[in-house]
Structure formats: structure tokens, C-alpha cells
Design a protein around this motif. Structure first.
Motif, mmCIF file in Angstrom:
data_model
loop_
_atom_site.group_PDB
_atom_site.id
_atom_site.type_symbol
_atom_site.label_atom_id
_atom_site.label_comp_id
_atom_site.label_asym_id
_atom_site.label_seq_id
_atom_site.Cartn_x
_atom_site.Cartn_y
_atom_site.Cartn_z
ATOM 1 N N ALA A 63 1.024 -29.481 41.188
ATOM 2 C CA ALA A 63 1.255 -30.884 41.552
ATOM 3 C C ALA A 63 2.456 -30.914 42.488
ATOM 4 O O ALA A 63 3.590 -30.792 42.035
ATOM 5 C CB ALA A 63 1.509 -31.735 40.316
ATOM 6 N N ASN A 64 2.198 -31.048 43.781
ATOM 7 C CA ASN A 64 3.298 -31.042 44.743
ATOM 8 C C ASN A 64 3.671 -32.434 45.222
ATOM 9 O O ASN A 64 4.194 -32.621 46.306
ATOM 10 C CB ASN A 64 2.963 -30.144 45.944
ATOM 11 N N ALA A 65 3.385 -33.422 44.391
ATOM 12 C CA ALA A 65 3.838 -34.792 44.633
ATOM 13 C C ALA A 65 3.806 -35.530 43.305
ATOM 14 O O ALA A 65 3.005 -35.207 42.418
ATOM 15 C CB ALA A 65 2.956 -35.503 45.668
ATOM 16 N N GLY A 66 4.669 -36.531 43.176
ATOM 17 C CA GLY A 66 4.746 -37.248 41.913
ATOM 18 C C GLY A 66 3.455 -37.932 41.520
ATOM 19 O O GLY A 66 3.045 -37.901 40.352
ATOM 20 N N TRP A 67 2.773 -38.557 42.494
ATOM 21 C CA TRP A 67 1.542 -39.266 42.155
ATOM 22 C C TRP A 67 0.449 -38.311 41.709
ATOM 23 O O TRP A 67 -0.420 -38.682 40.914
ATOM 24 C CB TRP A 67 1.070 -40.113 43.336
ATOM 25 N N ARG A 68 0.499 -37.070 42.181
ATOM 26 C CA ARG A 68 -0.508 -36.095 41.762
ATOM 27 C C ARG A 68 -0.296 -35.675 40.309
ATOM 28 O O ARG A 68 -1.243 -35.528 39.547
ATOM 29 C CB ARG A 68 -0.482 -34.886 42.697
ATOM 30 N N LEU A 69 0.967 -35.482 39.931
ATOM 31 C CA LEU A 69 1.263 -35.194 38.534
ATOM 32 C C LEU A 69 0.853 -36.375 37.658
ATOM 33 O O LEU A 69 0.309 -36.201 36.564
ATOM 34 C CB LEU A 69 2.754 -34.891 38.369
ATOM 35 N N TYR A 70 1.095 -37.588 38.152
ATOM 36 C CA TYR A 70 0.710 -38.798 37.418
ATOM 37 C C TYR A 70 -0.805 -38.852 37.246
ATOM 38 O O TYR A 70 -1.313 -39.202 36.172
ATOM 39 C CB TYR A 70 1.211 -40.024 38.170
ATOM 40 N N LEU A 71 -1.563 -38.491 38.298
ATOM 41 C CA LEU A 71 -3.019 -38.522 38.231
ATOM 42 C C LEU A 71 -3.545 -37.521 37.206
ATOM 43 O O LEU A 71 -4.487 -37.805 36.471
ATOM 44 C CB LEU A 71 -3.607 -38.229 39.612
ATOM 45 N N ILE A 72 -2.926 -36.336 37.152
ATOM 46 C CA ILE A 72 -3.325 -35.343 36.143
ATOM 47 C C ILE A 72 -3.129 -35.928 34.747
ATOM 48 O O ILE A 72 -4.016 -35.854 33.887
ATOM 49 C CB ILE A 72 -2.504 -34.056 36.301
ATOM 50 N N GLY A 73 -1.959 -36.510 34.505
ATOM 51 C CA GLY A 73 -1.675 -37.096 33.199
ATOM 52 C C GLY A 73 -2.608 -38.245 32.867
ATOM 53 O O GLY A 73 -3.045 -38.394 31.713
ATOM 54 N N LEU A 74 -2.954 -39.063 33.872
ATOM 55 C CA LEU A 74 -3.841 -40.202 33.638
ATOM 56 C C LEU A 74 -5.246 -39.730 33.271
ATOM 57 O O LEU A 74 -5.898 -40.308 32.397
ATOM 58 C CB LEU A 74 -3.892 -41.078 34.895
ATOM 59 N N GLY A 75 -5.707 -38.660 33.939
ATOM 60 C CA GLY A 75 -7.019 -38.124 33.590
ATOM 61 C C GLY A 75 -7.053 -37.587 32.176
ATOM 62 O O GLY A 75 -8.015 -37.818 31.425
ATOM 63 N N LEU A 76 -6.004 -36.875 31.783
ATOM 64 C CA LEU A 76 -5.930 -36.355 30.412
ATOM 65 C C LEU A 76 -5.830 -37.492 29.402
ATOM 66 O O LEU A 76 -6.410 -37.420 28.314
ATOM 67 C CB LEU A 76 -4.729 -35.416 30.277
ATOM 68 N N PHE A 77 -5.104 -38.552 29.774
ATOM 69 C CA PHE A 77 -5.002 -39.714 28.886
ATOM 70 C C PHE A 77 -6.367 -40.357 28.683
ATOM 71 O O PHE A 77 -6.734 -40.735 27.564
ATOM 72 C CB PHE A 77 -4.022 -40.730 29.470
ATOM 73 N N ALA A 78 -7.135 -40.509 29.782
ATOM 74 C CA ALA A 78 -8.467 -41.116 29.678
ATOM 75 C C ALA A 78 -9.364 -40.278 28.780
ATOM 76 O O ALA A 78 -10.125 -40.809 27.963
ATOM 77 C CB ALA A 78 -9.085 -41.260 31.068
ATOM 78 N N LEU A 79 -9.273 -38.949 28.909
ATOM 79 C CA LEU A 79 -10.071 -38.063 28.065
ATOM 80 C C LEU A 79 -9.656 -38.193 26.610
ATOM 81 O O LEU A 79 -10.498 -38.269 25.710
ATOM 82 C CB LEU A 79 -9.907 -36.622 28.537
ATOM 83 N N GLY A 80 -8.336 -38.245 26.358
ATOM 84 C CA GLY A 80 -7.857 -38.408 24.988
ATOM 85 C C GLY A 80 -8.249 -39.748 24.392
ATOM 86 O O GLY A 80 -8.587 -39.835 23.203
ATOM 87 N N ALA A 81 -8.219 -40.804 25.230
ATOM 88 C CA ALA A 81 -8.595 -42.132 24.751
ATOM 89 C C ALA A 81 -10.058 -42.175 24.338
ATOM 90 O O ALA A 81 -10.423 -42.825 23.353
ATOM 91 C CB ALA A 81 -8.321 -43.170 25.832
ATOM 92 N N ARG A 82 -10.905 -41.450 25.085
ATOM 93 C CA ARG A 82 -12.319 -41.400 24.719
ATOM 94 C C ARG A 82 -12.518 -40.733 23.364
ATOM 95 O O ARG A 82 -13.415 -41.107 22.602
ATOM 96 C CB ARG A 82 -13.110 -40.646 25.791
ATOM 97 N N ARG A 83 -11.694 -39.750 23.058
ATOM 98 C CA ARG A 83 -11.817 -39.054 21.771
ATOM 99 C C ARG A 83 -11.476 -39.977 20.614
ATOM 100 O O ARG A 83 -11.952 -39.779 19.494
ATOM 101 C CB ARG A 83 -10.916 -37.824 21.738
ATOM 102 N N LEU A 84 -10.651 -40.978 20.875
ATOM 103 C CA LEU A 84 -10.244 -41.912 19.822
ATOM 104 C C LEU A 84 -11.243 -43.052 19.638
ATOM 105 O O LEU A 84 -11.105 -43.846 18.720
ATOM 106 C CB LEU A 84 -8.870 -42.491 20.150
ATOM 107 N N GLN A 85 -12.247 -43.126 20.515
ATOM 108 C CA GLN A 85 -13.250 -44.179 20.422
ATOM 109 C C GLN A 85 -14.488 -43.652 19.716
ATOM 110 O O GLN A 85 -15.085 -42.673 20.133
ATOM 111 C CB GLN A 85 -13.643 -44.688 21.809
ATOM 112 N N GLY A 86 -14.888 -44.270 18.661
ATOM 113 C CA GLY A 86 -16.085 -43.836 17.944
ATOM 114 C C GLY A 86 -15.937 -42.432 17.430
ATOM 115 O O GLY A 86 -14.942 -42.041 16.829
ATOM 116 N N ASP A 87 -16.960 -41.621 17.727
ATOM 117 C CA ASP A 87 -16.957 -40.233 17.273
ATOM 118 C C ASP A 87 -16.247 -39.313 18.240
ATOM 119 O O ASP A 87 -16.171 -38.109 18.027
ATOM 120 C CB ASP A 87 -18.405 -39.740 17.083
#
Length: 225
Positions: free
Chosen positions: A195-219
Motif C-alpha cells: 500500500a503506497n498511499a493512505g487511501w490504498r491501505l484504507y481500501l484494503i481495510g474496508l474490503g476486509l471489514f466488508a468480508l468480516g461484516a458478512r460473516r456476522l450476518q446470518g450463517d
């Protein structure tokens, strides 16, 4: 240049938004393979000038694949794909095309020299660069597309970010970290960006957050057929 991890962050957002109940570990594995595949054109640099950002980084191949998939699954009376894949995997195939076009080629379109967008139909690099804003002094201003008018002839020329060709453009990558036509004695520095820019590091974290949020929904995200 955006790293594969940055592309993956955007791909996870697309997968979480579009696949919904069809999102599982197997679907994620397929999407990540599709996401990485365009980078294989880096290895073609030894036999084809400008192969990187050309062979695997254009909008022609995904457009042809999308048209073929649409015709087969929506137009033909009997679908070759539907006879072999369940509706879930057809949905995964569509999202895989979106991941390739938007999460990889589309992002690279905005960086460095852009991508060879219409190859092999046309050998020309294009880059999406500019800005658009409303100014109280100048009104609406945009610089993505530059239209020039010759004051003498009235001829209009349109510049939409077109650059060089595969013969003249070299985008550095870990396989070819510098232009092979350059004769320099400096040590080779093969960089594998994360991640050679702040927004790119943020995008990586946001994608992982979305994946984690899906795990908390339903099964959550599980293995399924």
C-alpha cells in the motif's frame, strides 16, 4: 502502482455487495484467482514489448466474455453454461468479470501510464486522469477530456488521456523492474507493493471489514456447493 492486495480490497467489496447468499470460500477463491490472473502478463515482457498493462489489462477481453456469457445464458434457447453450472456459479462468473474489469483493470487505468484499454483492436495506452469541479468563478470545469479548437480552421481535437503504444510504454513491475531498453548500471530494485498511499491501505481495510461484516450476518461465509 496499486498492489494486488489493493485490488483484492476492492474485489472483496464487490463480492460482498453483489454475491450476497452466493458468497462462500469457494467463490472467494475463484474471484481471487481471476483477480491475480491479469498480472501474468508481466512474464510476457521478455517476448513482447509493453506486454504488462496490455495483454491482461484491457477492456476488450472482459467485454467479449460478458457478451458471450449474456448470449449463452439469456438469449439462446439452450444454454451451454446453464447445462454445466448451477445458477449460483453463473452469478459468480458475472462477478468475476466485474472484479477483473473494475477491481483490477479499472484501477490500473487511473495510475502510471494507464492501460492498453482497447488492445488488441487498438494499440494505445489510455489513462483516466483529471478533475471535475464547480467553481463560482469559472462554472463547471472538467479536465478528464480535453477538447481543443483550432482558431484558424475550427477543427476540434479530443484528448481523452491517450498515451503511447506497447512499443513505447513500459510499466515497471517486479518481473521487469525497469525498462529493458535502458542501459543503466544501478542495482535492480524489485519492489512488491502493498500500500503506497493512505487511501490504498484504507481500501484494503474496508474490503476486509466488508468480508468480516458478512460473516456476522446470518450463517456467515461458509463452504457450499
Amino acid at each position: 502502482m496499486p498492489s494486488t492486495i489493493v485490488h483484492a480490497g476492492f474485489a472483496l467489496l464487490l463480492a460482498a455487495a453483489l454475491l450476497r447468499d452466493d458468497l462462500d470460500r469457494r467463490a472467494l477463491a475463484v474471484l481471487l484467482v481471476v483477480l491475480v490472473l491479469p498480472e501474468a502478463d508481466s512474464f510476457l515482457g521478455a517476448v513482447m514489448p509493453g506486454a504488462h498493462r496490455t495483454v491482461g489489462h484491457n477492456f476488450v477481453f472482459p467485454a467479449v466474455a460478458a457478451l458471450a456469457l449474456y448470449v449463452d445464458t439469456r438469449v439462446r434457447e439452450r444454454s451451454w453454461v446453464r447445462d454445466r453450472l448451477s445458477p449460483r456459479w453463473i452469478a459468480v462468473a458475472w462477478v468475476a468479470l466485474f472484479v477483473h474489469a473494475f477491481a483490477h483493470v479499472g484501477i490500473d487505468w487511473t495510475h502510471l501510464d494507464g492501460v492498453n484499454a482497447f488492445w488488441p483492436l487498438r494499440d494505445r495506452f489510455f489513462k483516466l486522469a483529471g478533475e471535475a469541479f464547480y467553481s463560482t468563478a469559472d462554472g463547471f470545469v472538467q479536465t478528464f477530456v480535453d477538447v481543443r479548437v483550432d482558431p484558424e480552421t475550427g477543427t476540434r481535437t479530443v484528448d481523452a488521456g491517450a498515451g503511447g503504444t506497447s512499443e513505447s510504454v513500459h510499466v515497471n513491475n517486479p518481473v521487469q523492474p525497469r525498462d529493458p531498453d535502458l542501459d543503466v548500471e544501478e542495482p535492480v530494485d524489485r519492489r512488491f507493493p502493498v500500500a503506497n498511499a493512505g487511501w490504498r491501505l484504507y481500501l484494503i481495510g474496508l474490503g476486509l471489514f466488508a468480508l468480516g461484516a458478512r460473516r456476522l450476518q446470518g450463517d456467515g461465509i461458509a463452504d457450499s456447493d
